[in-house]
Design a protein around this motif. Structure first.
Motif, PDB file in Angstrom:
ATOM      1  N   GLY A   1     -11.386 100.284 -30.848  1.00  0.00           N
ATOM      2  CA  GLY A   1     -12.337  99.185 -30.952  1.00  0.00           C
ATOM      3  C   GLY A   1     -11.758  97.833 -30.539  1.00  0.00           C
ATOM      4  O   GLY A   1     -12.459  96.825 -30.617  1.00  0.00           O
ATOM      5  N   LYS A   2     -10.510  97.836 -30.140  1.00  0.00           N
ATOM      6  CA  LYS A   2      -9.879  96.554 -29.821  1.00  0.00           C
ATOM      7  C   LYS A   2      -9.904  96.267 -28.327  1.00  0.00           C
ATOM      8  O   LYS A   2     -10.150  97.159 -27.522  1.00  0.00           O
ATOM      9  CB  LYS A   2      -8.425  96.562 -30.298  1.00  0.00           C
ATOM     10  N   GLY A   3      -9.607  95.046 -27.978  1.00  0.00           N
ATOM     11  CA  GLY A   3      -9.428  94.705 -26.576  1.00  0.00           C
ATOM     12  C   GLY A   3      -8.049  95.137 -26.121  1.00  0.00           C
ATOM     13  O   GLY A   3      -7.362  95.873 -26.834  1.00  0.00           O
ATOM     14  N   ALA A   4      -7.653  94.690 -24.930  1.00  0.00           N
ATOM     15  CA  ALA A   4      -6.341  95.100 -24.438  1.00  0.00           C
ATOM     16  C   ALA A   4      -5.615  93.906 -23.852  1.00  0.00           C
ATOM     17  O   ALA A   4      -6.229  92.967 -23.377  1.00  0.00           O
ATOM     18  CB  ALA A   4      -6.491  96.184 -23.381  1.00  0.00           C
ATOM     19  N   VAL A   5      -4.296  93.976 -23.918  1.00  0.00           N
ATOM     20  CA  VAL A   5      -3.466  92.952 -23.289  1.00  0.00           C
ATOM     21  C   VAL A   5      -2.594  93.652 -22.264  1.00  0.00           C
ATOM     22  O   VAL A   5      -1.926  94.638 -22.586  1.00  0.00           O
ATOM     23  CB  VAL A   5      -2.569  92.248 -24.325  1.00  0.00           C
ATOM     24  N   TYR A   6      -2.643  93.170 -21.033  1.00  0.00           N
ATOM     25  CA  TYR A   6      -1.822  93.775 -19.991  1.00  0.00           C
ATOM     26  C   TYR A   6      -0.770  92.771 -19.531  1.00  0.00           C
ATOM     27  O   TYR A   6      -1.028  91.571 -19.479  1.00  0.00           O
ATOM     28  CB  TYR A   6      -2.680  94.203 -18.804  1.00  0.00           C
ATOM     29  N   SER A   7       0.389  93.306 -19.188  1.00  0.00           N
ATOM     30  CA  SER A   7       1.435  92.433 -18.674  1.00  0.00           C
ATOM     31  C   SER A   7       1.108  91.996 -17.247  1.00  0.00           C
ATOM     32  O   SER A   7       0.504  92.757 -16.480  1.00  0.00           O
ATOM     33  CB  SER A   7       2.770  93.179 -18.696  1.00  0.00           C
ATOM     34  N   GLU A   8       1.507  90.790 -16.903  1.00  0.00           N
ATOM     35  CA  GLU A   8       1.244  90.289 -15.551  1.00  0.00           C
ATOM     36  C   GLU A   8       2.035  91.050 -14.503  1.00  0.00           C
ATOM     37  O   GLU A   8       1.681  91.064 -13.333  1.00  0.00           O
ATOM     38  CB  GLU A   8       1.608  88.791 -15.474  1.00  0.00           C
ATOM     39  N   THR A   9       3.127  91.666 -14.939  1.00  0.00           N
ATOM     40  CA  THR A   9       3.947  92.417 -13.985  1.00  0.00           C
ATOM     41  C   THR A   9       3.268  93.719 -13.572  1.00  0.00           C
ATOM     42  O   THR A   9       3.501  94.219 -12.486  1.00  0.00           O
ATOM     43  CB  THR A   9       5.307  92.735 -14.633  1.00  0.00           C
ATOM     44  N   THR A  10       2.426  94.246 -14.460  1.00  0.00           N
ATOM     45  CA  THR A  10       1.963  95.618 -14.243  1.00  0.00           C
ATOM     46  C   THR A  10       0.910  95.694 -13.138  1.00  0.00           C
ATOM     47  O   THR A  10       0.260  94.725 -12.797  1.00  0.00           O
ATOM     48  CB  THR A  10       1.360  96.190 -15.525  1.00  0.00           C
ATOM     49  N   THR A  11       0.780  96.910 -12.624  1.00  0.00           N
ATOM     50  CA  THR A  11      -0.213  97.211 -11.585  1.00  0.00           C
ATOM     51  C   THR A  11      -1.171  98.268 -12.131  1.00  0.00           C
ATOM     52  O   THR A  11      -1.128  98.611 -13.311  1.00  0.00           O
ATOM     53  CB  THR A  11       0.480  97.769 -10.348  1.00  0.00           C
ATOM     54  N   SER A  12      -1.981  98.811 -11.252  1.00  0.00           N
ATOM     55  CA  SER A  12      -2.926  99.846 -11.688  1.00  0.00           C
ATOM     56  C   SER A  12      -2.214 101.084 -12.210  1.00  0.00           C
ATOM     57  O   SER A  12      -2.795 101.866 -12.953  1.00  0.00           O
ATOM     58  CB  SER A  12      -3.816 100.253 -10.533  1.00  0.00           C
TER      59      SER A  12
END
Lengths: 664, 303
Positions: free
Chosen positions: B50-61
């Motif tokens: 049920g939560k949102g997500a945080v992605y690192s700026e370094t990451t790709t698809s």
């Protein structure tokens, strides 16, 4: 008509190469002519090759040729056609790729010679697999070796390249010496150098069959890159321009496998120890190949060692098939040879793709040093994603093509474990366990190769400023990546295509092979089912997550750094550190050289660590032997004075000796 | 029969998150604590979904794709597993190889997902993961080969129904050794003590947990779920071998199997409570030792 078309195709490619050489002064023309004729010739040859593979016959073509014992005799059967399909497809793609790749060298190098040798390499490979006369075969073999030698030394200004070229030249000629002995012995029985007469079936006692087999393993194994005859391979493949590396690694070394299989058709029923020998070679090549690959920092060198590994897997398949022949177990024969042969094609696809990808990295970032790269996937998405497909395929992961052929070899080994007698158990169990180890290590190595080169942050300004390649280079990579996926899901179809090839190599009747392939086809059908389920589930999960995240906040921030204030890209794990636990565990085999300058005192001025992994066989076996040879031979130096009179004396003495010898 | 096969897949999908709960409960019990409820993982997953997500700026698809495809791979692997005498949904000679390689695919995805963050912590975990799994894979294959030879069959759905109480009477020592080797592989592959400590999140000693440091929200839920399913896969391989109760009635078989899985989780819980984590340099030795045991078992089977 079929064979003739192939000959015409090869002729077109060769003459295109000659024209390119003549047009050296106009690089644009040279490039256009050479690559155009290669694509055209390959297209022209691919059609009849596929037709023969599907059941048409390839007629014999005999041309007049005034070479003693030689005859320009060519023909095409299923085995030739199968290798031709791989050669034509990969070479056409490499030629397209080369158009853009070689542009970089236009400023300071003539493009005529590399294209000439490239076209000669392609044409000679075609001739090698359709030749039906030993002299013609050896001539084609020699052209192939020389053409690739000149391509390897294309950048001969670099010191390492020159060394690589000489290693290759010496190795390939030592191998050819064994082939010469092989063909002389084969021809001795029948009195003709045509392959037709070689079949020992007509001579009830295959007198030297085992000797011939060993000669073939050494001679062809040198070209294929079996350990311990592989030393030239990790030197030569990285040195050549990348599209040539792709061709050399993808199909040229496979001509060694072709030669071995062709020789097997002459030798009749094999004793069990032939199977043991090939399996043992396959295990050693596979495991050492992937271990040395793990220890490399140079992307192309890493890929070259993986060729040794994959040749090992092919040898495992052929070995299982040979053991099946001597045990008369039809499933083992079909699974072993089928797996080995399919891996030939698969390896051409993914290794071709990976070398082209490495070339694109070199082209875009200007370095092959893995530890200087990083984060290329953002900058070179086409190269990156196709490289990922190739990396997963070469690691044998489902649903791609590498898994299909490895599964067949596994099944051959497992079938042997289930049914064979206890005395063959050690080798069959090591096939299965060895494949598992190779698979695990290959996955580790390609997680490293892809992960360090394409993911994370760039480790140098070169990587940060890298750029994607143009469409001429992208297109071949995309096509090869699609081929990897397609063969993965068309497994059953591929096995059916292989039926006539297996029948030809093993001497089993077509129907027998076809009946035996029913079970692997069902198995591969089930694998296809699992692959489809995998894809559908993944798509379903992607949709599910999209739905879950809709309406939620999705934010971007830095990678979790444990509160460290100033992380830099240089703090990332590197290729060396990633592989370090494994290389240390296997250091008894790898023997890495480590030079470490420790930081000392309270305010250390400098510290450094460098590791280098040389090829153990080169350093510990070949170098001492060749040094010894050089010492002995230099003892004969007094023989040469450089005075013409003395040489005339030598000639006269030799004539006298010959006359005396013939006197009685 | 197909219905039964489908039911057992659903059973795995529904019940797998119980296993870590049982393990934690056992550990808490041994330590004299109350511990989190057995269904804690369901709560965690529900909350994360049920939560949102945080992605690192370094990451790709790659980072976004990896947990999903990894979960899909382990679910497909589950369709290859028989329970008791109930055949698997997908059964063919050599399916044991597909099982091992699907788990390999899942691992490959986790590893490149970890490398995508560019974090040295995650690189470290990834590096260790590939080392241990490369050594564990041949051991797994050796145990499967021994079982295949014992049962004279190359399909998991053929091998497992062939193992009965009678097989244990005939080839007890071999089966016991195979179980021991398989248990060692299970502990290594599922990141349990003595190979990895699932409780430590930010220390240099860990493997699996460090690779998933940067995942959040639904992705993390999928990863936890996939890990539980993987534990279920190895649990069923072991339970089918060690508790070969074949009554012929599907319901009784499944009941016995579930009891076995509970026991499996309990055993892991006890191991985790009574052992310390091994030094990293010792882990390969443990795996090589397991391989040696598997080879001895194979020799006994061949005899």
């Amino acid at each position: 008509m079929n064979t003739l078309l192939v000959v015409v195709g090869a002729g077109l490619i060769a003459s295109g190469g000659l024209l390119a050489l003549l047009a050296s002064r106009w690089p644009r023309w040279a490039t256009g002519i050479a690559s155009g004729t290669t694509v055209l010739g390959c297209g022209l040859g691919l059609v009849p090759a596929l037709r023969v593979l599907l059941g048409a016959t390839g007629e014999e073509v005999r041309l007049r040729w005034s070479v003693p014992n030689g005859d320009f005799l060519v023909a095409m059967d299923a085995l030739s056609a199968f290798f031709l399909v791989a050669i034509f497809s990969l070479c056409a793609l490499a030629a397209i790729y080369g158009v853009e790749y070689l542009q970089t060298y236009r400023k300071h190098k003539s493009l005529g010679p590399p294209w000439f040798f490239f076209n000669m390499l392609v044409a000679s490979m075609v001739l090698v697999v359709i030749a039906r006369n030993a002299v013609l075969f050896l001539v084609a073999w020699e052209i192939m070796s020389l053409a690739s030698f000149f391509l390897v030394t294309f950048e001969h200004e670099d010191e390492g390249v020159g060394r690589a070229g000489w290693t290759y030249l010496v190795a390939t000629h030592l191998g050819t010496a064994f082939l010469l002995a092989l063909f002389v012995l084969l021809g001795e029985g029948s009195g003709s150098m045509d392959f037709v007469g070689f079949g020992l079936a007509e001579h009830p006692v295959p007198r030297h069959a085992s000797l011939l087999f060993v000669l073939a393993v050494v001679g062809f194994g040198t070209k294929a890159g079996f350990v311990p005859f592989h030393v030239w391979l990790p030197e030569a493949h990285p040195a050549a321009p990348s599209h040539v590396s792709a061709v050399m690694s993808g199909v040229m070394i496979k001509t060694g496998i072709y030669g071995l299989l062709r020789t097997l058709t002459f030798l009749g029923t094999p004793p069990a120890w032939w199977g043991w020998l090939l399996i043992a070679i396959g295990l050693v090549s596979g495991i050492l190949g992937v271990l040395f690959a793990l220890a490399q920092h140079d992307l192309k060198r890493l890929l070259a060692y993986h060729s040794v590994e994959n040749i090992g897997i092919i040898a495992l398949g052929v070995g299982v098939g040979l053991l099946g022949l001597s045990l008369q177990s039809a499933p083992m024969i079909v699974l072993g040879f089928g797996g080995g042969l399919l891996h030939v094609l698969n390896h051409a696809c993914f290794k071709g793709l990976l070398f082209l990808g490495a070339g694109a990295v070199l082209h875009g970032a200007g370095t092959r040093e893995i530890d200087h790269l990083g984060g290329l996937l953002r900058r070179m998405p086409w190269t990156g994603w196709t490289f990922l497909v190739g990396a997963a395929a070469i690691s044998g992961l489902p649903p791609l093509n590498g898994f299909v052929s490895e599964l067949l070899v596994y099944l051959g080994g497992l079938e042997g474990v289930r049914s064979a007698s206890t005395s063959h158990m050690p080798i069959l169990v090591s096939v299965v366990a060895g494949l598992a180890l190779i698979g695990g290590l290959a996955m580790a190595c390609f997680a490293k190769a892809f992960g360090i080169v394409f993911l994370g942050e760039p480790r140098s300004s070169k990587a940060a400023n890298s750029h994607e390649c143009g469409w001429c280079m992208r297109l071949p990579m995309v096509i090869l990546a699609m081929a990897c996926a397609a063969i993965g899901v068309l497994g059953p179809l591929m096995v059916r295509l292989l039926v006539p090839v297996i029948a030809l190599v093993t001497g089993m009747p077509d129907e027998g092979v076809r009946a035996t392939t029913a079970s692997p086809c069902t198995i591969l059908g089930a694998v296809v089912g699992a692959s489809v389920a995998l894809l559908l589930l993944t798509v379903g999960l992607v949709i599910l997550r999209k739905w879950l995240l809709s309406g939620q906040t999705v934010s971007r921030t830095v990678t979790w750094d444990c509160g460290y204030a100033q992380p830099t890209p240089r703090m990332q794990y590197t290729a060396s550190s990633f592989a370090q636990p494994l290389t240390r565990f296997f250091q008894a085999f790898l023997r890495p050289r480590i030079s470490l300058v420790r930081p000392v005192d309270t305010f250390p001025a400098s510290a450094s660590l460098a590791t280098h992994t040389d090829d153990v066989f080169r350093e510990k076996v070949y170098s001492p032997v060749f040094r010894g040879v050089a010492r002995v031979v230099s003892g004969l130096r007094w023989f040469q004075h450089g005075r013409v009179q003395i040489y005339v004396l030598y000639i006269a003495l030799t004539l006298l000796a010959l006359l005396l010898w013939k006197l009685d | 029969m197909r219905i039964a096969s489908l039911c057992q897949l659903l059973l795995a999908l529904v019940l797998a998150p119980l296993l870590p709960g049982v393990i934690n409960k056992v550990k808490a019990f041994v330590a004299g604590r109350t511990g989190p409820p057995i269904v804690q993982l369901y709560h965690d997953m529900f909350k994360l979904l049920g939560k949102g997500a945080v992605y690192s700026e370094t990451t790709t698809s790659v980072f976004r794709f990896a947990p999903l495809a990894g979960l899909a791979a382990v679910i497909v692997a589950l369709t290859l597993l028989p329970i008791g005498s109930v055949r698997a949904l997908l059964a063919f000679p050599g399916d044991l190889v597909l099982l091992a390689y699907l788990l390999g695919l899942m691992r490959f995805l986790t590893v490149i997902g970890a490398l995508d963050t560019g974090s040295s912590f995650e690189g470290m975990g990834a590096s260790r993961e590939v080392q241990f799994s490369a050594l564990a894979e041949p051991v797994l294959m050796l145990t499967m080969v021994a079982l295949a030879r014992q049962a004279d069959n190359l399909s998991l759905s053929g091998i497992y129904p062939a193992i009965t109480g009678n097989t244990w009477v005939q080839a007890g020592p071999a089966l016991a050794m195979i179980s021991a080797a398989l248990l060692a592989v299970s502990l290594a592959e599922n990141a349990r003590i003595p190979v990895d400590d699932p409780n430590t999140h930010l220390e240099l000693t860990m493997i699996h947990e460090v690779m998933v440091l940067d995942f959040s929200g639904p992705d993390l839920a999928f990863i936890h779920y996939a890990a539980a399913l993987k534990l279920w896969v190895f649990g069923s391989l072991l339970v089918g071998l060690c508790l070969p109760l074949r009554t012929g009635q599907a319901l009784a078989d499944v009941g016995a199997f579930l009891a076995g899985m509970f026991l499996f989780a309990t055993v892991i819980g006890i191991i985790e409570s009574t052992m310390a984590r091994l030094r990293l340099l010792r882990v390969p030795q443990m795996l090589v030792g397991a391989g040696a045991i598997a080879i001895v078992a194979l020799v006994l089977v061949l005899r």
